[in-house]
Scaffold this active site. Structure first.
Site, PDB file in Angstrom:
ATOM      1  CE  LYS A  66      -3.718  -2.324   2.491  1.00  0.00           C
ATOM      2  NZ  LYS A  66      -4.728  -2.373   1.474  1.00  0.00           N
ATOM      3  CB  CYS A  67       4.243   1.782  -0.621  1.00  0.00           C
ATOM      4  SG  CYS A  67       5.611   2.940  -0.784  1.00  0.00           S
ATOM      5  N   GLY A  68       3.181   4.260  -2.348  1.00  0.00           N
ATOM      6  CA  GLY A  68       3.284   4.931  -3.638  1.00  0.00           C
ATOM      7  C   GLY A  68       4.309   4.262  -4.540  1.00  0.00           C
ATOM      8  CB  THR A  70       2.838  -0.656  -4.297  1.00  0.00           C
ATOM      9  OG1 THR A  70       2.945  -0.420  -2.888  1.00  0.00           O
ATOM     10  CG2 THR A  70       2.338  -2.064  -4.536  1.00  0.00           C
TER      11      THR A  70
END
Length: 190
Positions: A66-68, A70
């Site tokens: 759930k990361c930018g 990803t």
């Protein structure tokens, strides 16, 4: 009296010089460790032995769902597919150290990676990559006294650690640097 003074001075000089040939703690060179000493658990609970990767270049990357960053999974998988038959492997370590961006279980992480990005490179069980509970693999990667290269800190998800065919750390790459960056490709193809 003069002879006694010379004798005492000689003993004092000899005594002071005794420790001169012994290396101090800062003079002792730590033996460079390799990644091959570690065995870890993969997402399915099986043992993954880094010693099985001898002779291969290795990229270790801490991941999050759930990361930018990803979407880098896509580039990582493409890089792995292109070079996996040329003595290269990527090893992913999911971690929840940055803004709780990897909250899932190992099973949920495996399903996410397969469904969304078709990940086939080895993915390990979720660990901690910083702090008091930092996993021993990341202690090796981030401490010069263990890796022989440099001290570093994991700055965010998708930081990359590049290891040579001898299992030695060679480069630390920023999380923002894409897996397809020329710096990584040049390292891979040299």
């Amino acid at each position: 009296m003069k002879n006694l003074f010379i004798y005492a001075f000689g003993i004092l000089l000899f005594w002071n010089c005794q420790g001169q040939n012994k290396p101090s703690k800062t003079d002792v060179i730590m033996q460079k460790q390799t990644i091959y000493q570690f065995k870890v658990e993969d997402l399915s609970g099986k043992t993954f032995d880094f010693a099985a990767l001898k002779g291969k270049k290795i990229m270790i990357v801490n991941t999050a769902s759930k990361c930018g960053n990803t979407p880098q999974y896509k580039d990582l998988e493409e890089l792995y597919e292109k070079y996996k038959n040329k003595n290269f492997v990527i090893v992913g370590f999911p971690a929840n150290n940055f803004l709780w961006q990897e909250p899932g279980t190992n099973a949920e992480i495996a399903a996410f990676c397969k469904k969304n990005y078709g990940v086939t490179f080895p993915m390990m069980a979720k660990i901690s990559v910083k702090g008091k509970d930092m996993h021993e693999v990341y202690q090796f990667l981030t401490q010069k006294s263990k890796n022989g290269l440099e001290d570093s800190e994991v700055g965010w998800n998708f930081q990359k650690y590049l290891l040579n065919e001898k299992g030695e750390l060679e480069k630390v790459i920023s999380p923002r640097t894409l897996p397809t960056d020329p710096e990584i490709i040049d390292w891979l193809t040299k």
